[in-house]
Design a protein around this motif. Structure first.
Motif: not given
Length: 275
Positions: A72-76, A81-88, A118-126
């Protein structure tokens, strides 16, 4: 003409479809064996540690869970460059998952597989951008892609063969290992293959996030099939699909064989802890 030759001649027109159908059949059987393996691991854990024993399956699959989240994190990161950002990022954590809120209190589902996170990837994007939907979709199915890639790598580590190679010798006998390949890779690689493939399937939440992307791919696939049918190229596409499906069948047979091996080991351990 012998009866076997006649039978093969009758089956030949349907062979591509049978090979493709084999993918779905083997995948279904793999789901059954993996569920059976989990039940036996849960039973072993219960006999050894009581209620806490149900966590054994999750801890055994820790490498697969971490690969799942890192995919998940790798794709984010690719879509930064398109505004995606991992928050945790949480690579592995076993905790109850809140599923509702009533009167300001969190309600946690009791029992069942979905009661543990079990795990979690949180991210923000436009919001509302086309690339945001693409990024959400690829991030959602990333564990499937990452798991398949890791499985192919571990298969090479274990046997010395690439996954799309059929390991046959000159007498058309299946060879488990490439000649002169070290045998000790079989000590750890089967376990890693088990845990990686146990966690490669995207979760319900992942599929929900990827729904627009996957729906778009399905629509494009239908359009492609219609174009091939209209241009009389569908037979060629069927031949290519059967070729790819044959290699997928081979990979699923390997996984099914590993599951049966681990099931036998787990069955022996179950009988041992019951005594």
């Amino acid at each position: 003409m012998s009866s076997d030759t006649k039978l093969m001649a009758q089956i030949a027109p349907y062979q591509p479809w049978l090979i493709i159908a084999g993918v779905f059949l083997l995948f279904f059987l793999l789901r059954i064996t993996r569920a059976g393996l989990r039940r036996r691991v849960d039973e072993i854990g219960y006999w050894l540690f009581g209620e806490r024993g149900r966590l054994i399956w999750f801890w055994l699959n820790a490498p697969g869970v971490m690969l799942h989240e890192l995919s998940h994190a790798f794709v984010v990161l690719l879509f930064r460059p398109f505004g995606f950002r991992i928050t945790s990022i949480t690579l592995f954590r076993v905790k109850p998952t809140p599923v509702a809120s009533v009167g300001g209190r969190r309600v946690v589902r009791n029992g069942g597989r979905q009661s543990l996170q079990l795990g979690e990837v949180q991210y923000v994007r436009p919001q509302g951008r086309f690339m945001s939907y693409i990024g959400d979709g690829l991030s959602g199915i990333a564990p499937l892609l990452g798991g398949i890639a890791m499985f192919a790598f571990l298969y090479w580590v274990a046997t010395g063969y690439l996954l799309w190679d059929f390991p046959l010798d000159t007498q058309q006998h299946i060879r488990l290992l490439r000649p002169d390949w070290p045998w000790w890779t079989l000590i750890f690689a089967p376990y890693l293959i088990l845990t990686v493939t146990s966690e490669l399937w995207p979760s319900r939440q992942d599929w929900h996030g990827a729904r627009w992307f996957v729906s778009g791919l399905l629509v494009l696939a239908v359009i492609l099939v219609l174009i091939l049918w209209y241009t009389s190229q569908l037979a060629n596409m069927l031949t290519i699909s059967a070729f790819v499906a044959a290699h997928i069948d081979f990979a699923l047979l390997i996984l099914l064989g590993l599951d049966l091996l681990f099931l036998i080991i787990a069955e022996v351990l179950v009988h041992a802890v019951r005594r």
